[in-house]
Motif scaffolding. Structure first.
Motif, PDB file in Angstrom:
ATOM      1  N   TYR A 157     -30.508   3.538  37.204  1.00  0.00           N
ATOM      2  CA  TYR A 157     -31.461   4.552  37.652  1.00  0.00           C
ATOM      3  C   TYR A 157     -30.878   5.956  37.496  1.00  0.00           C
ATOM      4  O   TYR A 157     -31.569   6.886  37.068  1.00  0.00           O
ATOM      5  N   GLU A 158     -29.629   6.093  37.843  1.00  0.00           N
ATOM      6  CA  GLU A 158     -28.972   7.395  37.741  1.00  0.00           C
ATOM      7  C   GLU A 158     -28.843   7.833  36.286  1.00  0.00           C
ATOM      8  O   GLU A 158     -29.144   8.976  35.931  1.00  0.00           O
ATOM      9  N   HIS A 159     -28.390   6.921  35.431  1.00  0.00           N
ATOM     10  CA  HIS A 159     -28.250   7.247  34.008  1.00  0.00           C
ATOM     11  C   HIS A 159     -29.605   7.578  33.378  1.00  0.00           C
ATOM     12  O   HIS A 159     -29.754   8.597  32.689  1.00  0.00           O
ATOM     13  N   ALA A 160     -30.587   6.713  33.588  1.00  0.00           N
ATOM     14  CA  ALA A 160     -31.876   6.894  32.926  1.00  0.00           C
ATOM     15  C   ALA A 160     -32.594   8.152  33.406  1.00  0.00           C
ATOM     16  O   ALA A 160     -33.146   8.912  32.595  1.00  0.00           O
ATOM     17  N   LEU A 161     -32.612   8.386  34.715  1.00  0.00           N
ATOM     18  CA  LEU A 161     -33.326   9.551  35.228  1.00  0.00           C
ATOM     19  C   LEU A 161     -32.632  10.852  34.838  1.00  0.00           C
ATOM     20  O   LEU A 161     -33.299  11.853  34.547  1.00  0.00           O
ATOM     21  N   LEU A 162     -31.309  10.846  34.809  1.00  0.00           N
ATOM     22  CA  LEU A 162     -30.586  12.036  34.350  1.00  0.00           C
ATOM     23  C   LEU A 162     -30.860  12.305  32.877  1.00  0.00           C
ATOM     24  O   LEU A 162     -31.185  13.432  32.485  1.00  0.00           O
ATOM     25  N   PHE A 163     -30.744  11.268  32.053  1.00  0.00           N
ATOM     26  CA  PHE A 163     -30.941  11.441  30.612  1.00  0.00           C
ATOM     27  C   PHE A 163     -32.375  11.870  30.310  1.00  0.00           C
ATOM     28  O   PHE A 163     -32.605  12.752  29.474  1.00  0.00           O
ATOM     29  N   ALA A 164     -33.340  11.277  31.011  1.00  0.00           N
ATOM     30  CA  ALA A 164     -34.742  11.649  30.808  1.00  0.00           C
ATOM     31  C   ALA A 164     -34.965  13.123  31.123  1.00  0.00           C
ATOM     32  O   ALA A 164     -35.642  13.841  30.368  1.00  0.00           O
ATOM     33  N   ALA A 165     -34.405  13.592  32.240  1.00  0.00           N
ATOM     34  CA  ALA A 165     -34.601  14.993  32.636  1.00  0.00           C
ATOM     35  C   ALA A 165     -33.972  15.945  31.633  1.00  0.00           C
ATOM     36  O   ALA A 165     -34.563  16.981  31.285  1.00  0.00           O
ATOM     37  N   VAL A 166     -32.785  15.617  31.154  1.00  0.00           N
ATOM     38  CA  VAL A 166     -32.131  16.464  30.143  1.00  0.00           C
ATOM     39  C   VAL A 166     -32.974  16.497  28.874  1.00  0.00           C
ATOM     40  O   VAL A 166     -33.239  17.581  28.310  1.00  0.00           O
ATOM     41  N   LEU A 167     -33.413  15.330  28.421  1.00  0.00           N
ATOM     42  CA  LEU A 167     -34.213  15.278  27.193  1.00  0.00           C
ATOM     43  C   LEU A 167     -35.487  16.104  27.323  1.00  0.00           C
ATOM     44  O   LEU A 167     -35.855  16.857  26.413  1.00  0.00           O
TER      45      LEU A 167
END
Length: 277
Positions: free
Chosen positions: A80-90
């Motif tokens: 959850y931490e990886h995916a939500l962080l990466f999504a927000a950056v993208l």
């Protein structure tokens, strides 16, 4: 940037420049090459780990908390931490992102709790899955049956009706890792999944440390008190880790904790209940 991205997902809470500094990557415009480069840099830089879950101190999956932990404090996290962080950056960089959920080990009716992303670039859809342990190094095009090299291991996505199943080639044949459909998720879905995975006794992450690192030709996985080092072609080495070795092993896997956290983890070491990963 959509209103939903600014509203429900609160993507302004991420420090994009701080994130890019952490993974050692320049600011880029959306493209397939940029997505691949960002994905690989993220996997190299930020560990998959559940230490805060084990220590019962997880801050939650709000983006501000994820940013503080993974960007500001240099820690790792789980899906959850990886995916939500990466999504927000993208999304801050201008990519078209849809947040999805996958069922792990679908042939064994596993939990539908894994966070992953669909990223669209120039009309082509890609699976971006920076938080799937030591599995995906690069994004994969949603293309039925096409083979993709993932740091030396062959993977493919197979379409089965509405489902896309991610598979890895093993000595015994193709193994299904997770399956997902095109249903977009909401923040509440991830909050519920995180609560279950971080607290339920049957969760593979609630009872023992899980730390995973992936780079070209090398997979390293600490699960409980076993460190597995694997290379393509079937070269596997498994080592039992003592409590005295734990801090050194975690540091080698790029997980740096406070002295108090190391002490608390050592006190639990070897006493956690087994649960398959």
């Amino acid at each position: 940037m959509s209103e939903n991205a600014k509203g429900e997902w609160q993507i302004e809470a991420v420090d994009v420049d701080g994130y890019l500094a952490r993974i050692g990557h320049p600011r880029v415009e959306p493209s397939a090459a940029a997505l691949r480069s960002l994905h690989e840099a993220h996997v190299r830089a930020i560990p998959f780990e559940n230490i805060d879950v084990i220590l019962r101190q997880h801050p939650g999956v709000a983006l501000a908390d994820i940013n503080d932990k993974l960007v500001r404090r240099g820690r790792g996290g789980y899906c959850y931490e990886h995916a939500l962080l990466f999504a927000a950056v993208l999304e801050n960089l201008g990519f078209d992102v849809q947040r999805r959920m996958a069922r792990t080990r679908p042939r064994q009716f596993g939990f539908r709790t894994h966070a992953m992303l669909r990223v669209r670039v120039d009309g082509v859809d890609y699976l971006a899955d920076v938080g799937f342990g030591a599995n995906l190094f690069s994004p994969m095009q949603f293309q039925d049956g096409a083979l993709f090299d993932q740091a030396g291991w062959k993977h493919r996505l197979v379409r089965e009706g509405a489902l896309w199943t991610l598979e890895i080639e093993t000595a015994e044949g193709w193994e299904a890792l997770h399956s997902s459909d095109e249903t977009p998720q909401h923040m509440a879905d991830y909050e519920v999944a995180h609560h279950f995975i971080s607290t339920h006794p049957r969760s593979p992450f609630s009872r023992k440390p899980v730390v995973m690192r992936l780079d070209q030709g090398l997979s390293r996985r600490l699960v409980g008190d076993e460190l597995t080092v694997e290379r393509p072609g079937g070269d596997v080495e498994v080592t039992k880790i003592s409590a005295d070795q734990l801090e050194s092993v975690l540091r080698d896997l790029d997980v740096v904790l406070s002295d108090a956290e190391f002490d608390a983890l050592r006190a639990q070491h070897g006493s956690t209940v087994d649960s398959s990963i």
